[in-house]
Design a protein around this motif. Structure first.
Motif, mmCIF file in Angstrom:
data_model
loop_
_atom_site.group_PDB
_atom_site.id
_atom_site.type_symbol
_atom_site.label_atom_id
_atom_site.label_comp_id
_atom_site.label_asym_id
_atom_site.label_seq_id
_atom_site.Cartn_x
_atom_site.Cartn_y
_atom_site.Cartn_z
ATOM 1 N N ALA A 1 11.370 3.069 6.267
ATOM 2 C CA ALA A 1 10.518 2.437 7.283
ATOM 3 C C ALA A 1 9.041 2.603 6.932
ATOM 4 N N GLN A 2 8.667 3.774 6.439
ATOM 5 C CA GLN A 2 7.272 4.015 6.071
ATOM 6 C C GLN A 2 6.858 3.151 4.880
ATOM 7 N N ASP A 3 7.754 3.000 3.905
ATOM 8 C CA ASP A 3 7.443 2.148 2.760
ATOM 9 C C ASP A 3 7.278 0.692 3.201
ATOM 10 N N ALA A 4 8.120 0.261 4.138
ATOM 11 C CA ALA A 4 8.015 -1.107 4.646
ATOM 12 C C ALA A 4 6.714 -1.307 5.413
ATOM 13 N N LEU A 5 6.318 -0.299 6.202
ATOM 14 C CA LEU A 5 5.047 -0.391 6.910
ATOM 15 C C LEU A 5 3.894 -0.460 5.922
ATOM 16 N N ALA B 1 4.144 -16.553 10.404
ATOM 17 C CA ALA B 1 5.469 -15.966 10.292
ATOM 18 C C ALA B 1 5.738 -15.790 8.807
ATOM 19 N N VAL B 2 5.748 -14.554 8.344
ATOM 20 C CA VAL B 2 5.761 -14.283 6.914
ATOM 21 C C VAL B 2 6.953 -13.419 6.537
ATOM 22 N N THR B 3 7.286 -13.465 5.269
ATOM 23 C CA THR B 3 8.189 -12.492 4.678
ATOM 24 C C THR B 3 7.386 -11.705 3.657
ATOM 25 N N ILE B 4 7.321 -10.395 3.851
ATOM 26 C CA ILE B 4 6.507 -9.560 2.980
ATOM 27 C C ILE B 4 7.219 -9.403 1.628
ATOM 28 N N PRO B 5 6.590 -9.826 0.539
ATOM 29 C CA PRO B 5 7.280 -9.811 -0.758
ATOM 30 C C PRO B 5 7.807 -8.441 -1.162
ATOM 31 N N ALA B 6 7.025 -7.382 -0.953
ATOM 32 C CA ALA B 6 7.420 -6.058 -1.455
ATOM 33 C C ALA B 6 8.616 -5.477 -0.719
ATOM 34 N N SER B 7 8.807 -5.861 0.539
ATOM 35 C CA SER B 7 9.887 -5.281 1.334
ATOM 36 C C SER B 7 10.999 -6.269 1.654
ATOM 37 N N GLY B 8 10.678 -7.555 1.633
ATOM 38 C CA GLY B 8 11.636 -8.566 2.048
ATOM 39 C C GLY B 8 11.773 -8.696 3.545
ATOM 40 N N ASP B 9 10.939 -7.981 4.293
ATOM 41 C CA ASP B 9 11.025 -7.992 5.754
ATOM 42 C C ASP B 9 10.172 -9.099 6.354
ATOM 43 N N PRO B 10 10.624 -9.681 7.467
ATOM 44 C CA PRO B 10 9.782 -10.619 8.200
ATOM 45 C C PRO B 10 8.724 -9.888 9.024
ATOM 46 N N ALA B 11 7.655 -10.584 9.321
ATOM 47 C CA ALA B 11 6.596 -10.048 10.181
ATOM 48 C C ALA B 11 5.873 -11.212 10.830
ATOM 49 N N LEU B 12 5.312 -10.960 11.992
ATOM 50 C CA LEU B 12 4.402 -11.903 12.633
ATOM 51 C C LEU B 12 3.004 -11.336 12.529
ATOM 52 N N VAL B 13 2.062 -12.174 12.087
ATOM 53 C CA VAL B 13 0.665 -11.784 12.001
ATOM 54 C C VAL B 13 -0.126 -12.776 12.841
ATOM 55 N N LEU B 14 -0.803 -12.269 13.864
ATOM 56 C CA LEU B 14 -1.517 -13.090 14.840
ATOM 57 C C LEU B 14 -3.006 -12.861 14.677
ATOM 58 N N VAL B 15 -3.741 -13.942 14.405
ATOM 59 C CA VAL B 15 -5.144 -13.821 14.030
ATOM 60 C C VAL B 15 -5.997 -14.659 14.983
#
Length: 257
Positions: free
Chosen positions: A94-98, A25-39
């Protein structure tokens, strides 16, 4: 960056078929958005699937699609579910955040293949990501895709409000076409999707993503221009369970070079 505390300490989970995976469960530094990354554990993933949520949802939407999530993880895919600033209807922010979440993930798991799943509003985000080509996508699946901004506006209610905010539209919507022209999937030139196979799951019972007047004609137009595009007709209302045909989706991505 916050990562439950740092990327070295993910939560260990299991799919319904007992595949072990790590959940970051991360917060992407460049966007400030949360994301889930499942590995998935037990090897280095060679492919990633980015799941783009629908309107009013967030990064946790992947957990509401547990069958899809687990099927992808069981097949060895890394799964990324970003927030992308919320209800932005695929716009530039949205594209920049992606792009930011893609860059963050790629630095840590340098996969060779990347796929998109866009649900409802997320399908517009996915379509524009393919159109822009700022990331190399190998294929995309669109589920109950909301591809017409005019249709969103005419339905009114919260969809209209979020669309107006995303594109800074006037109260009467007279500038809808001009301000969304490049971003409205139904108005994209078919060759914007060249080289990226697209599979669409849509239902004639879905009054939100209209298969007769929007989705079907959009698919036919791409096919007429020799784009690799499939329409899978399913049953049920908007984003019904039948839209999420896990085996089909996994096989579609697995078969892509």
């Amino acid at each position: 960056m916050t990562v439950r505390e740092e990327a070295a300490a993910p939560l260990e989970r299991r799919t319904a078929h007992l595949t072990r995976y790590d959940e970051y469960a991360v917060t992407i530094p460049a966007s400030g958005d949360p994301a889930l990354v499942l590995v998935p554990q037990g090897g280095t993933p060679s492919a990633a699937v980015y799941y783009l949520h629908g309107r009013t949802a967030d990064e946790s939407a992947i957990d509401e699609r547990a069958d899809v999530r687990d099927g992808l993880l069981d097949a060895g895919f890394l799964v990324v579910s970003p927030y992308l600033h919320g209800d932005l209807w695929g716009n530039r922010d949205a594209q920049d955040a992606l792009g930011s979440v893609h860059d963050w993930v790629s630095c840590r798991w340098p996969v060779t293949r990347r796929f998109l799943i866009g649900e409802s509003m997320g399908a517009t985000t996915a379509a524009n990501a393919v159109r822009l080509g700022e990331v190399q996508w190998n294929a995309a699946v669109l589920i109950a895709p909301s591809l017409s901004m005019r249709a969103v506006w005419e339905r009114g209610e919260h969809g209209r409000d979020t669309l107006a905010a995303a594109y800074r539209l006037s109260a009467d919507g007279h500038d809808l076409e001009s301000k969304t022209n490049a971003w409205d999937a139904v108005r994209h030139e078919p060759d914007a999707y060249a080289g990226v196979p697209v599979r669409v799951y849509a239902s004639p019972d879905d009054v939100v993503a209209n298969i007769a007047e929007v989705t079907g004609p959009w698919v036919r137009r791409l096919r007429a221009a020799s784009m690799t595009t499939e329409l899978i007709v399913v049953s049920g209302e908007h984003v019904s369970a039948d839209h999420f045909r896990v085996g089909d989706i996994v096989a579609f991505f697995t078969d892509r070079p």
